[in-house]
Design a protein around this motif. Structure first.
Motif, PDB file in Angstrom:
ATOM      1  N   ARG A  30     -64.590  10.516 -93.326  1.00 31.14           N
ATOM      2  CA  ARG A  30     -64.422  11.599 -92.361  1.00 31.14           C
ATOM      3  C   ARG A  30     -65.787  12.103 -91.873  1.00 31.14           C
ATOM      4  NH1 ARG A  30     -61.144  15.100 -95.136  1.00 31.14           N
ATOM      5  NH2 ARG A  30     -62.961  16.051 -96.081  1.00 31.14           N
ATOM      6  N   VAL A  31     -66.720  12.276 -92.779  1.00 29.77           N
ATOM      7  CA  VAL A  31     -68.050  12.750 -92.393  1.00 29.77           C
ATOM      8  C   VAL A  31     -68.746  11.725 -91.498  1.00 29.77           C
ATOM      9  CG1 VAL A  31     -70.350  13.273 -93.295  1.00 29.77           C
ATOM     10  CG2 VAL A  31     -68.336  14.243 -94.387  1.00 29.77           C
ATOM     11  N   THR A  32     -68.638  10.445 -91.835  1.00 26.54           N
ATOM     12  CA  THR A  32     -69.269   9.395 -91.048  1.00 26.54           C
ATOM     13  C   THR A  32     -68.646   9.296 -89.656  1.00 26.54           C
ATOM     14  OG1 THR A  32     -69.713   8.162 -93.076  1.00 26.54           O
ATOM     15  CG2 THR A  32     -69.875   6.953 -91.010  1.00 26.54           C
ATOM     16  N   MET A  33     -67.336   9.352 -89.586  1.00 22.38           N
ATOM     17  CA  MET A  33     -66.662   9.257 -88.287  1.00 22.38           C
ATOM     18  C   MET A  33     -66.997  10.462 -87.408  1.00 22.38           C
ATOM     19  SD  MET A  33     -65.289   6.390 -88.021  1.00 22.38           S
ATOM     20  CE  MET A  33     -64.387   6.659 -86.525  1.00 22.38           C
ATOM     21  N   ASN A  34     -67.064  11.650 -87.996  1.00 20.07           N
ATOM     22  CA  ASN A  34     -67.441  12.831 -87.214  1.00 20.07           C
ATOM     23  C   ASN A  34     -68.841  12.670 -86.629  1.00 20.07           C
ATOM     24  OD1 ASN A  34     -65.047  14.163 -87.560  1.00 20.07           O
ATOM     25  ND2 ASN A  34     -65.743  15.369 -89.293  1.00 20.07           N
ATOM     26  N   ALA A  35     -69.760  12.147 -87.432  1.00 18.27           N
ATOM     27  CA  ALA A  35     -71.125  11.949 -86.945  1.00 18.27           C
ATOM     28  C   ALA A  35     -71.170  10.897 -85.843  1.00 18.27           C
ATOM     29  CB  ALA A  35     -72.038  11.548 -88.096  1.00 18.27           C
ATOM     30  N   LEU A  36     -70.448   9.791 -86.024  1.00 14.93           N
ATOM     31  CA  LEU A  36     -70.448   8.736 -85.010  1.00 14.93           C
ATOM     32  C   LEU A  36     -69.795   9.195 -83.714  1.00 14.93           C
ATOM     33  CD1 LEU A  36     -69.623   5.561 -87.122  1.00 14.93           C
ATOM     34  CD2 LEU A  36     -71.791   6.161 -86.064  1.00 14.93           C
ATOM     35  N   LEU A  37     -68.666   9.889 -83.818  1.00 11.47           N
ATOM     36  CA  LEU A  37     -68.001  10.364 -82.609  1.00 11.47           C
ATOM     37  C   LEU A  37     -68.831  11.420 -81.890  1.00 11.47           C
ATOM     38  CD1 LEU A  37     -64.285  10.529 -83.772  1.00 11.47           C
ATOM     39  CD2 LEU A  37     -65.325   8.906 -82.210  1.00 11.47           C
ATOM     40  N   PHE A  42     -72.098  12.517 -77.235  1.00  9.63           N
ATOM     41  CA  PHE A  42     -73.335  13.022 -76.641  1.00  9.63           C
ATOM     42  C   PHE A  42     -73.973  11.977 -75.732  1.00  9.63           C
ATOM     43  CE2 PHE A  42     -77.973  13.238 -76.792  1.00  9.63           C
ATOM     44  CZ  PHE A  42     -78.170  14.472 -76.193  1.00  9.63           C
ATOM     45  N   ILE A  43     -74.012  10.735 -76.197  1.00  7.97           N
ATOM     46  CA  ILE A  43     -74.624   9.663 -75.400  1.00  7.97           C
ATOM     47  C   ILE A  43     -73.818   9.418 -74.130  1.00  7.97           C
ATOM     48  CG2 ILE A  43     -75.113   7.171 -75.374  1.00  7.97           C
ATOM     49  CD1 ILE A  43     -75.903   7.492 -78.350  1.00  7.97           C
ATOM     50  N   ALA A  44     -72.479   9.394 -74.238  1.00  8.57           N
ATOM     51  CA  ALA A  44     -71.636   9.180 -73.056  1.00  8.57           C
ATOM     52  C   ALA A  44     -71.793  10.326 -72.060  1.00  8.57           C
ATOM     53  CB  ALA A  44     -70.173   9.041 -73.476  1.00  8.57           C
ATOM     54  N   PHE A  45     -71.848  11.551 -72.555  1.00 11.11           N
ATOM     55  CA  PHE A  45     -72.023  12.705 -71.676  1.00 11.11           C
ATOM     56  C   PHE A  45     -73.377  12.666 -70.978  1.00 11.11           C
ATOM     57  CE2 PHE A  45     -72.780  17.267 -70.873  1.00 11.11           C
ATOM     58  CZ  PHE A  45     -71.633  17.548 -70.154  1.00 11.11           C
ATOM     59  N   ALA A  46     -74.416  12.260 -71.712  1.00  9.95           N
ATOM     60  CA  ALA A  46     -75.752  12.168 -71.121  1.00  9.95           C
ATOM     61  C   ALA A  46     -75.806  11.082 -70.047  1.00  9.95           C
ATOM     62  CB  ALA A  46     -76.793  11.889 -72.209  1.00  9.95           C
ATOM     63  N   ILE A  47     -75.179   9.942 -70.306  1.00  9.79           N
ATOM     64  CA  ILE A  47     -75.165   8.857 -69.314  1.00  9.79           C
ATOM     65  C   ILE A  47     -74.415   9.299 -68.058  1.00  9.79           C
ATOM     66  CG2 ILE A  47     -74.203   6.552 -68.845  1.00  9.79           C
ATOM     67  CD1 ILE A  47     -74.944   5.843 -71.752  1.00  9.79           C
ATOM     68  N   GLY A  49     -74.052  12.385 -66.967  1.00 11.14           N
ATOM     69  CA  GLY A  49     -74.893  13.366 -66.277  1.00 11.14           C
ATOM     70  C   GLY A  49     -76.018  12.715 -65.493  1.00 11.14           C
ATOM     71  N   ILE A  50     -76.648  11.711 -66.083  1.00 10.98           N
ATOM     72  CA  ILE A  50     -77.722  11.000 -65.388  1.00 10.98           C
ATOM     73  C   ILE A  50     -77.159  10.252 -64.176  1.00 10.98           C
ATOM     74  CG2 ILE A  50     -79.361   9.086 -65.607  1.00 10.98           C
ATOM     75  CD1 ILE A  50     -79.809  10.070 -68.527  1.00 10.98           C
ATOM     76  N   ALA A  51     -75.970   9.661 -64.320  1.00 12.87           N
ATOM     77  CA  ALA A  51     -75.343   8.971 -63.183  1.00 12.87           C
ATOM     78  C   ALA A  51     -75.031   9.955 -62.058  1.00 12.87           C
ATOM     79  CB  ALA A  51     -74.067   8.258 -63.637  1.00 12.87           C
ATOM     80  N   GLN A  52     -74.603  11.173 -62.408  1.00  5.49           N
ATOM     81  CA  GLN A  52     -74.359  12.179 -61.371  1.00  5.49           C
ATOM     82  C   GLN A  52     -75.662  12.588 -60.685  1.00  5.49           C
ATOM     83  OE1 GLN A  52     -72.117  15.373 -63.235  1.00  5.49           O
ATOM     84  NE2 GLN A  52     -70.370  14.821 -61.965  1.00  5.49           N
ATOM     85  N   LEU A  53     -76.732  12.729 -61.449  1.00 14.64           N
ATOM     86  CA  LEU A  53     -78.019  13.063 -60.834  1.00 14.64           C
ATOM     87  C   LEU A  53     -78.486  11.964 -59.893  1.00 14.64           C
ATOM     88  CD1 LEU A  53     -79.952  14.669 -63.832  1.00 14.64           C
ATOM     89  CD2 LEU A  53     -79.178  15.808 -61.757  1.00 14.64           C
ATOM     90  N   VAL A  54     -78.326  10.719 -60.308  1.00 15.69           N
ATOM     91  CA  VAL A  54     -78.740   9.591 -59.467  1.00 15.69           C
ATOM     92  C   VAL A  54     -77.899   9.547 -58.197  1.00 15.69           C
ATOM     93  CG1 VAL A  54     -78.779   7.058 -59.339  1.00 15.69           C
ATOM     94  CG2 VAL A  54     -79.674   8.224 -61.358  1.00 15.69           C
ATOM     95  N   ALA A  55     -76.580   9.722 -58.345  1.00 10.89           N
ATOM     96  CA  ALA A  55     -75.707   9.715 -57.161  1.00 10.89           C
ATOM     97  C   ALA A  55     -76.011  10.903 -56.261  1.00 10.89           C
ATOM     98  CB  ALA A  55     -74.242   9.738 -57.595  1.00 10.89           C
TER      99      ALA A  55
END
Length: 129
Positions: A30-37, A42-47, A49-55
C-alpha cells in the motif's frame, strides 16, 4: 513520523505468524503503490501543463506574434493569470495542431467537461420546479 509496521506494533518480532507477515506485505504494498501513483500523477500533470503552455504559446504566436506570446507567458508566470495561455492553448491546438474544436476546448480547459453538465443539470432542475 512513525515508521513501525502496524503488524509489529507492541509485539515481539520473533513471534511472527503468517498472518502478521501478510499484514506487513499488505502495508508495504500500500505504501509503495501510494508513492508510485502520487509520483506518476505528478509527472502526468506536469507534462499536461507543459503541453498547455506550448500550445498556448503556439496559438498566441500564430495569431498575434512572438512578442505577445512571450508577454502572455510572462503574465502567466509572474501574475499567475493564465487566461491568455488558456485561450492561446485552444487556438494553438485547433489552428496550429489541427485538432477538432471540441477536443481543443477539452484540452485547453478540461474543467469545462465537468462544469457544463453541472450547469445544464441545474438549469433543467430549476425549470422543472
Amino acid at each position: 513520523m512513525n515508521l513501525a509496521f502496524p503488524a509489529f506494533a507492541g509485539q515481539d518480532s520473533r513471534h511472527l505468524t503468517a498472518r502478521r507477515l501478510s499484514q506487513c506485505y499488505t502495508y508495504l504494498l500500500r505504501v509503495t503503490m501510494n508513492a508510485l501513483l502520487g509520483t506518476g500523477g505528478f509527472i502526468a500533470f506536469a507534462i499536461f501543463g507543459i503541453a498547455q503552455l506550448v500550445a498556448g504559446f503556439a496559438g498566441i504566436e500564430h495569431g498575434l506574434g512572438v512578442g505577445w506570446a512571450w508577454a502572455a507567458l510572462a503574465v502567466a508566470f509572474i501574475f499567475r493569470f493564465t487566461l491568455p495561455i488558456t485561450i492561446g492553448a485552444f487556438f494553438g491546438a485547433m489552428n496550429v495542431w489541427g485538432w477538432h474544436w471540441l477536443l481543443a476546448a477539452i484540452f485547453a480547459a478540461p474543467g469545462l467537461a465537468l462544469v457544463v453538465p453541472g450547469v445544464l443539470a441545474a438549469i433543467i432542475s430549476g425549470a422543472r420546479r
